[in-house]
Design an enzyme around this catalytic site. Structure first.
Site, PDB file in Angstrom:
ATOM      1  N   GLU A 268       0.861  -1.182   0.000  1.00  0.00           N
ATOM      2  CA  GLU A 268       0.000   0.000   0.000  1.00  0.00           C
ATOM      3  C   GLU A 268       0.899   1.234   0.000  1.00  0.00           C
ATOM      4  O   GLU A 268       1.608   1.508   0.969  1.00  0.00           O
ATOM      5  CB  GLU A 268      -0.931  -0.012   1.216  1.00  0.00           C
ATOM      6  CG  GLU A 268      -1.978   1.084   1.204  1.00  0.00           C
ATOM      7  CD  GLU A 268      -2.921   1.044  -0.006  1.00  0.00           C
ATOM      8  OE1 GLU A 268      -3.611   2.046  -0.235  1.00  0.00           O
ATOM      9  OE2 GLU A 268      -2.980   0.010  -0.719  1.00  0.00           O
ATOM     10  N   GLU A 298      -0.758   9.703  -6.323  1.00  0.00           N
ATOM     11  CA  GLU A 298       0.435   8.880  -6.120  1.00  0.00           C
ATOM     12  C   GLU A 298       0.916   8.261  -7.428  1.00  0.00           C
ATOM     13  O   GLU A 298       2.121   8.133  -7.655  1.00  0.00           O
ATOM     14  CB  GLU A 298       0.142   7.822  -5.049  1.00  0.00           C
ATOM     15  CG  GLU A 298       0.033   8.441  -3.654  1.00  0.00           C
ATOM     16  CD  GLU A 298      -0.838   7.674  -2.682  1.00  0.00           C
ATOM     17  OE1 GLU A 298      -1.404   6.632  -3.076  1.00  0.00           O
ATOM     18  OE2 GLU A 298      -0.984   8.124  -1.535  1.00  0.00           O
ATOM     19  N   ASP A 441      -7.100   2.865   2.680  1.00  0.00           N
ATOM     20  CA  ASP A 441      -6.582   1.613   3.246  1.00  0.00           C
ATOM     21  C   ASP A 441      -7.676   0.546   3.281  1.00  0.00           C
ATOM     22  O   ASP A 441      -7.424  -0.636   3.018  1.00  0.00           O
ATOM     23  CB  ASP A 441      -6.061   1.846   4.672  1.00  0.00           C
ATOM     24  CG  ASP A 441      -4.963   2.899   4.716  1.00  0.00           C
ATOM     25  OD1 ASP A 441      -4.233   3.023   3.725  1.00  0.00           O
ATOM     26  OD2 ASP A 441      -4.856   3.596   5.741  1.00  0.00           O
TER      27      ASP A 441
END
Length: 461
Positions: A268, A298, A441
């Site tokens: 992750e 990201e 998450d």
């Protein structure tokens, strides 16, 4: 969803490395206007243009906070100064304290979903941190006693002298309005701004020397591993060690986990401000992983360090699905991943190679598990039992869902994608979430776990 929840009861997962305490502050207009008045609107604007990558003084914090509010995008910036830490304590009262860090959030989620076994490891485990893990028989911490690996409940394994990392989470809501000089800003989306503690003692992402030899045994007893926390690594440490040292250790860990069984590894990814450090993490860790999860910002950051600056800029500027797909193809191929999972505000995406044993329909089901779990968490604030997901299933997909599907069809008709399987599902969005912390998450953990369960159903894993 019921089938997946049944599968989870027979699955075990290993998690490492980062846990912390999240101290949550719920922002309002008064907070923001007070900060702008204290530092001056023009000073804030100037520092926003400089875009500080670290928080070394209070003005760095205010500038990055206002930037996050203006864009409505979740952000995380490292706090490097102990003096600024004391300044925070004088300005803000914590509304709530709860478990944080990707390992902490995911461990509690999977334990409450009745996974057979959740083994959560962090190099440091202080008492306050141990108390924040849910007290379930299936949530365990690995220790070595008399030369044997033993799995204990966190409250039976903590070390009295271990420090506890505290991150400050500033939650903001869509529709908040404030003035920055002559400019009126309205927050477009609900989100959070994280001031991430980066004290050196918490920046050592590693497995303890006495536990490390037992990682092959851990790999044998789990169905998958989720690794995170690499964003905490520093370039240099006061004892002479550096990022290269800890990345070598991290690579060793993955190889040891896979030594006796080719256990699937999910990484992750979280934002790394330092470009050189980001590049090192990408080239050292990603090629050893099977699956990676990240958001669109990201993926743009990663493309930038891989040399695709124009594509990176397009994703940042326009946020078009076709650019994200092109970037995902590059990452999948250049970093030799099995599957890439991308989560954004309006959609979730999987991209794999055409020879992946799961069909597009299977992959879509897996993504829907991720968005349903995230919607449940957003509405309730936490998931405490499997039955809670019924709430998430009743939350509608976002209003741009059909548009997202249409854009995907258009992109696939124009691009060369015969070598890939690409699926998108719209997200289920809660208009007034109790919290936005940990939603990415939650999506990644739910998607990875359901991806593994589908592989096992097909006898492909």
């Amino acid at each position: 969803m019921i089938e997946f929840l049944r599968d989870f009861q027979n699955m075990s997962m290993y998690l490492a490395y980062n846990t912390n305490v999240d101290a949550i502050i719920y922002l309002n207009e008064k907070h923001i206007q007070t900060l702008i008045k204290e530092f001056g609107a023009e000073n804030v604007k100037k520092r926003m243009q400089e875009y500080p990558r670290e928080i070394n003084e209070p003005l760095d914090f205010v500038a990055r906070l206002i930037h996050a509010l203006k864009t409505g995008k979740p952000q995380s910036v490292p706090l490097m100064s102990y003096e600024v830490d004391k300044w925070f304590n004088s300005r803000f009262e914590h509304g709530v304290e709860r478990i944080g860090g990707q390992v902490g959030i995911i461990a509690n989620l999977l334990a409450n979903l009745d996974f057979k076994k959740v083994i959560a490891y962090s190099p440091l485990l202080g008492k306050k941190q141990a108390e924040m893990f849910v007290r379930r028989d299936n949530l365990l911490y690995p220790v070595v006693e008399n030369g044997k690996l033993i799995l204990k409940k966190p409250l039976e394994a903590y070390k009295e002298d271990d420090p506890v990392k505290i991150n400050r989470i500033f939650e903001f809501r869509a529709g908040m309005r404030f003035n920055l000089g002559n400019e009126v800003i309205e927050v477009p989306y609900s989100g959070r701004f994280i001031v991430a503690c980066r004290s050196e003692e918490f920046a050592r992402v590693e497995t303890s020397s006495n536990f490390k030899p037992y990682l092959p045994e851990i790999g044998e007893m789990v169905d998958g591993a989720i690794l995170s926390g690499y964003q905490g690594i520093r370039n240099h440490y006061t004892d002479g060690k550096n990022a290269n040292y800890y990345l070598r250790k991290a690579k060793e860990d993955i190889k040891l986990l896979k030594k006796k069984k080719d256990v699937k590894i999910h990484v992750e990814f979280a934002s790394i401000q330092d470009r050189d450090l980001r590049k090192k993490v990408i080239f050292n860790i990603f090629p050893l992983a099977d699956s990676v999860g990240m958001d669109e910002a990201e993926i743009a950051h990663i493309l930038s360090v891989l040399g695709y600056r124009d594509l990176s800029d397009r994703i940042f500027t326009y946020n078009r699905i076709e650019d994200t797909i092109l970037g995902a193809k590059i990452l999948l191929d250049e970093l030799n991943l099995e599957v890439l999972q991308i989560h954004t505000i309006y959609y979730l995406m999987y991209i794999t190679h055409r020879d992946n044993p799961l069909s597009e329909g299977d992959l879509l089901k897996s993504l829907e598990v991720g968005t349903t779990l995230a919607a449940t968490r957003a509405l309730l604030g936490d998931i405490k039992r499997p039955e809670d997901v019924k709430v998430g299933l009743n939350i509608p997909f976002n209003e741009k869902g059909e548009y997202v599907k249409l854009r995907l069809e258009e992109a696939l008709s124009k691009m060369r994608t015969r070598e890939y399987k690409i699926v998108i599902t719209p997200t289920r969005i809660v208009k007034n979430p109790v919290s936005t912390v940990g939603l990415g998450d939650t999506i990644s953990a739910g998607a990875f776990a359901s991806y593994l369960s589908l592989l096992m159903r097909k006898g492909a894993y």
